[in-house]
Design an enzyme around this catalytic site. Structure first.
Site, short mmCIF file in Angstrom:
data_model
loop_
_atom_site.label_atom_id
_atom_site.label_comp_id
_atom_site.label_asym_id
_atom_site.label_seq_id
_atom_site.Cartn_x
_atom_site.Cartn_y
_atom_site.Cartn_z
N LYS A 111 0.89 -1.16 0.06
CA LYS A 111 -0.01 -0.07 -0.02
C LYS A 111 0.99 1.11 -0.12
CE LYS A 111 -4.12 -1.45 -0.04
NZ LYS A 111 -5.14 -1.02 -1.27
N LYS A 194 -5.14 -15.13 -13.38
CA LYS A 194 -6.08 -14.89 -12.24
C LYS A 194 -7.19 -14.14 -12.90
CE LYS A 194 -6.65 -13.40 -7.35
NZ LYS A 194 -6.20 -12.98 -6.34
N LYS A 197 -10.70 -8.10 -10.55
CA LYS A 197 -11.32 -6.82 -10.89
C LYS A 197 -10.51 -5.75 -11.47
CE LYS A 197 -15.06 -4.29 -9.61
NZ LYS A 197 -16.19 -3.79 -8.76
#
Ligand code: TRP
Length: 329
Positions: A111, A194, A197
């Site tokens: 992050k 994979k 989204k």
């Protein structure tokens, strides 16, 4: 009987990968265990979503869960922020979580890289909140993917630490849930390993027939086998993986034979795949359409879930407070 808990961040629309990797198994799991399924809206706030989107996304996932067959009378289906006990437990657990160990988690480091201008405290304490989600129901099993294993490990560490510090045997060491049923990892339609989204290679559970057809026909392939029984390149193997999930064994065997004798036509394979994906998601899509607009039903489900979740959460939290010395006069 195990207490199973699963959380999902409220990022909207579920795809085939979510279905075969988790949701389909939840539907069976709910009858075999004491199950909690919740939508982690607090966790979503770490990335500062638009408030209206956040709310819509919660509604979408809730309606999709219901449409796929999660039964609010069987399992406990709730929204994280409806259970304030979770926030309090997170605060209490944070007193025994060290900044150093939180800074070292892979997800936090990632992050920092991805949003260097928004390294907020919520990101650092993300694993503490997740531990609170799990420990508030003293869950023994948590179905998690690879990317969440480290968080589950931290949850166990926090649980052990708590037990040790206060000399109690209170929190369980929550283990990953390993399903009796095969979990199928659905690859993307673009050759990626994979479906995800953020990768933009998804078939969503609510896609209509035409959209599914269009997406599948655009899937990446190669120029076809040139020698009998040659190994499949990854892009083709990926399509077969999805085919195995949605089609009958006969269909899979037929296309496998055609691959092996080089008579396969990718157009036919894709048409079949699109039709069978559609057949898989159509019942979910139809129920979703009924449920998502049914305000009265959704709010009843949410209220019922919150009530059940809070009863369980309160039982844990009142003991935690007592153990830590936060006692009533
Ligand atoms: N961190 C999880 C994810 O990103 C979501 C989550 C939040 C969760 N709390 C949880 C998962 C508790 C399992 C248990 O996917």
């Amino acid at each position: 009987m195990e207490t199973v808990l699963s959380g999902i961040r409220s990022t909207g629309q579920l795809h085939l990968g979510n279905y075969f990797g988790a949701l389909r198994n939840f539907v069976e799991m709910q009858h075999e265990n004491r199950c909690f399924f919740f939508i982690a809206d607090y966790h979503s706030l770490t990335t500062h979503p638009d408030p209206t989107h956040l709310h819509d996304n919660i509604r979408t996932i809730l309606a999709e869960y219901l449409a796929a067959g999660l039964d609010p009378d069987v399992a406990t289906l709730y929204i994280q922020s409806d259970v304030p006990e979770v926030a309090e437990l997170s605060l209490l657990l944070s007193m025994h979580a060290y900044v150093g160990e939180l800074e070292r988690t892979a997800s936090f480091k990632e992050k920092i890289r991805k949003q260097p201008d928004n390294v907020n405290v919520g990101l650092l304490s993300y694993p503490v909140l997740m531990a609170a989600d799990i420990l508030i129901h003293r869950a023994t099993r948590v179905p998690v993917g690879k990317d969440q294993e480290q968080h589950l490990e931290l949850t166990r560490r926090f649980a052990r630490r708590f037990n040790q510090i206060y000399g109690v045997d209170f929190f369980p060491e929550s283990q990953p849930y390993t399903s009796n049923h095969e979990l199928i990892k659905i690859p993307g339609l673009n050759g990626s390993g994979k479906m995800g989204k953020s990768e933009g290679n998804c078939v969503y559970l609510t896609d209509d027939e035409k959209t599914i057809h269009k997406k599948v026909m655009k899937a990446v392939t190669d120029s076809g086998p040139t020698e009998p029984n040659s190994p499949m390149p990854e892009v083709i193997a990926n399509l077969f993986t999805i085919l195995r999930a949605v089609s009958t064994p006969e269909v899979v065997a037929d296309f496998t034979a055609k691959w092996n004798d080089c008579s396969i036509r990718y157009g036919d394979l894709k048409k079949q795949l699109a039709a069978d994906i559609n057949a898989t998601v159509a019942p979910i899509r139809e129920r979703y359409a009924e449920i998502v607009g049914d305000e009265a039903y959704l709010s009843k489900v949410v209220r019922q879930g919150a009530e059940k979740a809070r009863a369980s959460a309160d039982a844990t939290l009142s003991q935690v407070r007592e153990i830590m010395g936060i006692r009533k006069f």
